[in-house]
Design an enzyme around this catalytic site. Structure first.
Site, PDB file in Angstrom:
ATOM      1  CB  CYS A  55     -16.406 -59.930  -7.235  1.00  0.00           C
ATOM      2  SG  CYS A  55     -16.073 -58.172  -7.459  1.00  0.00           S
ATOM      3  CG  HIS A  70     -11.685 -59.231  -9.286  1.00  0.00           C
ATOM      4  ND1 HIS A  70     -12.800 -58.735  -8.645  1.00  0.00           N
ATOM      5  CD2 HIS A  70     -10.798 -59.541  -8.315  1.00  0.00           C
ATOM      6  CE1 HIS A  70     -12.598 -58.760  -7.339  1.00  0.00           C
ATOM      7  NE2 HIS A  70     -11.388 -59.246  -7.110  1.00  0.00           N
ATOM      8  CG  ASN A 124     -12.958 -45.041   0.092  1.00  0.00           C
ATOM      9  OD1 ASN A 124     -12.338 -44.018   0.390  1.00  0.00           O
ATOM     10  ND2 ASN A 124     -14.265 -45.045  -0.118  1.00  0.00           N
ATOM     11  CG  HIS A 180     -14.913 -48.997  -6.079  1.00  0.00           C
ATOM     12  ND1 HIS A 180     -14.554 -50.138  -5.382  1.00  0.00           N
ATOM     13  CD2 HIS A 180     -15.378 -48.130  -5.147  1.00  0.00           C
ATOM     14  CE1 HIS A 180     -14.799 -49.964  -4.094  1.00  0.00           C
ATOM     15  NE2 HIS A 180     -15.289 -48.751  -3.915  1.00  0.00           N
ATOM     16  CG  HIS A 223     -16.218 -43.487  -4.645  1.00  0.00           C
ATOM     17  ND1 HIS A 223     -17.465 -43.843  -4.166  1.00  0.00           N
ATOM     18  CD2 HIS A 223     -15.346 -44.394  -4.132  1.00  0.00           C
ATOM     19  CE1 HIS A 223     -17.335 -44.912  -3.376  1.00  0.00           C
ATOM     20  NE2 HIS A 223     -16.068 -45.261  -3.340  1.00  0.00           N
TER      21      HIS A 223
HETATM   22  P1  AMP Z   1     -16.361 -48.216  -1.058  1.00  0.00           P
HETATM   23  O1  AMP Z   1     -16.995 -47.995   0.278  1.00  0.00           O
HETATM   24  O2  AMP Z   1     -15.313 -47.224  -1.435  1.00  0.00           O
HETATM   25  O3  AMP Z   1     -15.918 -49.654  -1.220  1.00  0.00           O
HETATM   26  O4  AMP Z   1     -17.512 -47.956  -2.117  1.00  0.00           O
HETATM   27  C1  AMP Z   1     -18.434 -48.918  -2.499  1.00  0.00           C
HETATM   28  C2  AMP Z   1     -19.593 -48.172  -3.091  1.00  0.00           C
HETATM   29  O5  AMP Z   1     -20.383 -49.091  -3.792  1.00  0.00           O
HETATM   30  C3  AMP Z   1     -20.491 -47.490  -2.054  1.00  0.00           C
HETATM   31  O6  AMP Z   1     -20.514 -46.090  -2.295  1.00  0.00           O
HETATM   32  C4  AMP Z   1     -21.848 -48.148  -2.293  1.00  0.00           C
HETATM   33  O7  AMP Z   1     -22.916 -47.248  -2.162  1.00  0.00           O
HETATM   34  C5  AMP Z   1     -21.706 -48.659  -3.706  1.00  0.00           C
HETATM   35  N1  AMP Z   1     -22.554 -49.788  -4.049  1.00  0.00           N
HETATM   36  C6  AMP Z   1     -22.734 -50.929  -3.332  1.00  0.00           C
HETATM   37  N2  AMP Z   1     -23.565 -51.759  -3.993  1.00  0.00           N
HETATM   38  C7  AMP Z   1     -23.910 -51.125  -5.146  1.00  0.00           C
HETATM   39  C8  AMP Z   1     -24.757 -51.471  -6.252  1.00  0.00           C
HETATM   40  N3  AMP Z   1     -25.411 -52.647  -6.309  1.00  0.00           N
HETATM   41  N4  AMP Z   1     -24.888 -50.573  -7.256  1.00  0.00           N
HETATM   42  C9  AMP Z   1     -24.241 -49.395  -7.199  1.00  0.00           C
HETATM   43  N5  AMP Z   1     -23.423 -49.025  -6.204  1.00  0.00           N
HETATM   44  C10 AMP Z   1     -23.269 -49.879  -5.183  1.00  0.00           C
HETATM   45 ZN    ZN Z   2     -14.677 -58.143  -9.185  1.00  0.00          ZN
END
Ligand code: AMP
Ligand code: ZN
Length: 112
Positions: free
Chosen positions: A3, A45, A85, A98, A100
């Site tokens: 993950c 997690h 999301n 997560h 945003h």
């Molecule tokens: P979601 O599309 O809601 O699952 O959001 C996932 C978010 O994680 C996206 O906005 C990505 O830009 C962000 N993301 C993916 N990899 C990383 C990373 N290594 N560091 C910071 N953000 C990330």
């Molecule tokens: Zn995780």
């Protein structure tokens, strides 16, 4: 567990930390969709909103308690948006719950 966000919490993958305590971690999104774009995640997690239940909700509650303070520390006095999301239709790309935090400008009215 394979993950991405668990690896970020563990420090195996670098991130730009905004806030951390024993239950949650907040860091800058790597592909910001607004001048301020931070992700807040539980250290435990949880795959998505769909997996939140009475047993693991403490960390989720704590995220919501801390979001106003995190937003304030980011200078979002004029407001912000919180998004989670979930699943395919929600376009969730990382399967670790997560939230945003988006702000730093007047956001699009049509986006939730
Ligand atoms: P979601 O599309 O809601 O699952 O959001 C996932 C978010 O994680 C996206 O906005 C990505 O830009 C962000 N993301 C993916 N990899 C990383 C990373 N290594 N560091 C910071 N953000 C990330
Ligand atoms: Zn995780």
């Amino acid at each position: 567990m394979d993950c991405l966000f668990c690896k970020i919490i563990d420090g195996a993958i670098p991130s730009s930390k905004v806030y951390e305590d024993d239950k949650i971690y907040a860091f800058k999104d790597i592909n910001p969709q607004a001048p301020v774009h931070v992700l807040v995640i539980p250290k435990v997690h949880i795959s998505s909103m769909d997996e939140v239940n009475e047993a693991n909700a403490e960390s989720v509650k704590h995220i919501f308690v801390m979001i106003p303070q995190i937003a304030k520390s980011l200078g979002l006095e004029n407001g912000y948006r919180v998004i989670s999301n979930c699943g395919d239709d929600g376009c969730q790309s990382v399967k670790h719950l997560h939230f945003h935090i988006l702000g730093g400008k007047k956001l699009n009215e049509n986006m939730a």
